[in-house]
Scaffold this motif. Structure first.
Motif, PDB file in Angstrom:
ATOM      1  N   GLN A  28       0.838  -1.195   0.000  1.00 33.12           N
ATOM      2  CA  GLN A  28       0.000   0.000   0.000  1.00 33.12           C
ATOM      3  C   GLN A  28       0.877   1.250   0.000  1.00 33.12           C
ATOM      4  N   SER A  29       0.259   2.380  -0.249  1.00 25.99           N
ATOM      5  CA  SER A  29       0.974   3.659  -0.244  1.00 25.99           C
ATOM      6  C   SER A  29       0.304   4.605   0.739  1.00 25.99           C
ATOM      7  N   GLY A  30       0.793   4.610   1.962  1.00 28.30           N
ATOM      8  CA  GLY A  30       0.256   5.531   2.953  1.00 28.30           C
ATOM      9  C   GLY A  30       0.804   6.938   2.739  1.00 28.30           C
ATOM     10  N   ASP A  31       0.016   7.927   3.125  1.00 29.47           N
ATOM     11  CA  ASP A  31       0.394   9.334   2.957  1.00 29.47           C
ATOM     12  C   ASP A  31       0.336  10.010   4.323  1.00 29.47           C
ATOM     13  N   PHE A  32       1.503  10.221   4.934  1.00 32.41           N
ATOM     14  CA  PHE A  32       1.547  10.778   6.279  1.00 32.41           C
ATOM     15  C   PHE A  32       1.069  12.228   6.316  1.00 32.41           C
ATOM     16  N   ALA A  33       1.113  12.919   5.191  1.00 34.33           N
ATOM     17  CA  ALA A  33       0.733  14.336   5.146  1.00 34.33           C
ATOM     18  C   ALA A  33      -0.714  14.554   4.739  1.00 34.33           C
ATOM     19  N   ALA A  34      -1.460  13.486   4.430  1.00 34.15           N
ATOM     20  CA  ALA A  34      -2.838  13.653   3.955  1.00 34.15           C
ATOM     21  C   ALA A  34      -3.704  14.371   4.994  1.00 34.15           C
ATOM     22  N   TRP A  35      -3.509  14.080   6.270  1.00 34.45           N
ATOM     23  CA  TRP A  35      -4.308  14.700   7.331  1.00 34.45           C
ATOM     24  C   TRP A  35      -4.178  16.220   7.288  1.00 34.45           C
ATOM     25  N   ASP A  36      -2.985  16.729   7.009  1.00 36.14           N
ATOM     26  CA  ASP A  36      -2.763  18.175   6.976  1.00 36.14           C
ATOM     27  C   ASP A  36      -3.577  18.819   5.860  1.00 36.14           C
ATOM     28  N   ARG A  37      -3.597  18.189   4.705  1.00 38.65           N
ATOM     29  CA  ARG A  37      -4.359  18.753   3.579  1.00 38.65           C
ATOM     30  C   ARG A  37      -5.853  18.707   3.869  1.00 38.65           C
ATOM     31  N   LEU A  38      -6.312  17.602   4.462  1.00 35.17           N
ATOM     32  CA  LEU A  38      -7.733  17.486   4.787  1.00 35.17           C
ATOM     33  C   LEU A  38      -8.164  18.499   5.829  1.00 35.17           C
ATOM     34  N   SER A  39      -7.310  18.736   6.831  1.00 29.80           N
ATOM     35  CA  SER A  39      -7.674  19.680   7.887  1.00 29.80           C
ATOM     36  C   SER A  39      -7.685  21.117   7.362  1.00 29.80           C
ATOM     37  N   GLN A  40      -6.864  21.406   6.361  1.00 35.16           N
ATOM     38  CA  GLN A  40      -6.841  22.757   5.778  1.00 35.16           C
ATOM     39  C   GLN A  40      -8.130  23.027   5.002  1.00 35.16           C
ATOM     40  N   ARG A  41      -8.730  21.985   4.442  1.00 33.86           N
ATOM     41  CA  ARG A  41      -9.966  22.170   3.680  1.00 33.86           C
ATOM     42  C   ARG A  41     -11.180  22.323   4.586  1.00 33.86           C
ATOM     43  N   ALA A  42     -11.073  21.783   5.805  1.00 31.36           N
ATOM     44  CA  ALA A  42     -12.231  21.772   6.713  1.00 31.36           C
ATOM     45  C   ALA A  42     -12.550  23.178   7.204  1.00 31.36           C
TER      46      ALA A  42
END
Length: 215
Positions: free
Chosen positions: A201-215
């Protein structure tokens, strides 16, 4: 396998060797912070924390909702691993020696090692660090200087890993602290199958940061 400075057949410990070892289900440890030697470990029963099974007690839920701390990732690796390597109220000794600190600092610079850090103002009061390879994260150690700070770090890590598509959180062993958060043990053969799947699999450790910026 133990690394000893007087062994003519010793294998040089490098970040690349550490990465290969984790992908084979093996991780390094030392007997103590003062022991320069490293040995390899592959437990018969492996600790994991299921990412869909993180347990939040009522008291922890209140803490997560109302705590005054700020959470950052990858801000100060040196201070985080130093906190993990320091004896304190949660441990009488530590297995993190100078060799491990050097190797994981280099893995941090390479982008494989990550931290979750909990701050009270400018003071680091808790945190954890581990390696991310594919869809797996290998938790190494955590510490706290204020009540529940390490649990806050772990709660953030689980949320971040779920957001990033990770499928395995390896805790190596199970302690009462980890068991209270939902940690379990699985046999080595089952762990190896889970690890093989996670590494594809390809986990993305920075995905949470991008999602929180959109919220």
């Amino acid at each position: 396998m133990t690394r000893r400075s007087d062994d003519p057949f010793e294998v040089e410990l490098t970040p690349e060797l550490i990465l290969r070892a984790y992908q084979a289900g093996i991780f390094p440890m030392s007997e103590s912070a003062d022991d320069p030697d490293i040995f390899w470990v592959s437990p018969q029963m492996r600790g994991i924390l299921p990412l869909d099974g993180f347990c939040i007690s009522r008291s922890l839920a209140k803490t997560l909702k109302k705590h005054p701390y700020s959470i950052h990732v990858d801000r100060d690796f040196s201070a985080t691993i130093e906190g993990c390597a320091t004896s304190g109220t949660e441990r009488e000794s530590t297995w993190i020696n100078g060799t491990i600190i050097d190797l994981y600092s280099r893995l941090f610079d390479m982008g494989y090692c990550h931290t979750v850090e909990v701050y009270d103002g400018d003071a680091l009061v808790g945190g954890l660090y581990g390696l991310a390879i594919g869809g797996a994260v290998f938790g190494e150690s955590m510490f706290h200087r204020k009540t529940d700070a390490s649990k806050i770090a772990m709660a953030h890590l689980v949320e971040r890993l779920n957001a990033g598509g990770f499928v395995l959180l390896d805790t190596q062993f199970i302690t009462p602290h980890l068991a209270s958060l939902g940690g379990i043990e699985v046999p080595r053969t089952q762990y190896e199958a889970m690890l093989s799947d996670a590494l594809q699999q390809s986990g993305d450790f920075a995905a949470w940061d991008r999602l929180s910026q959109r919220a």
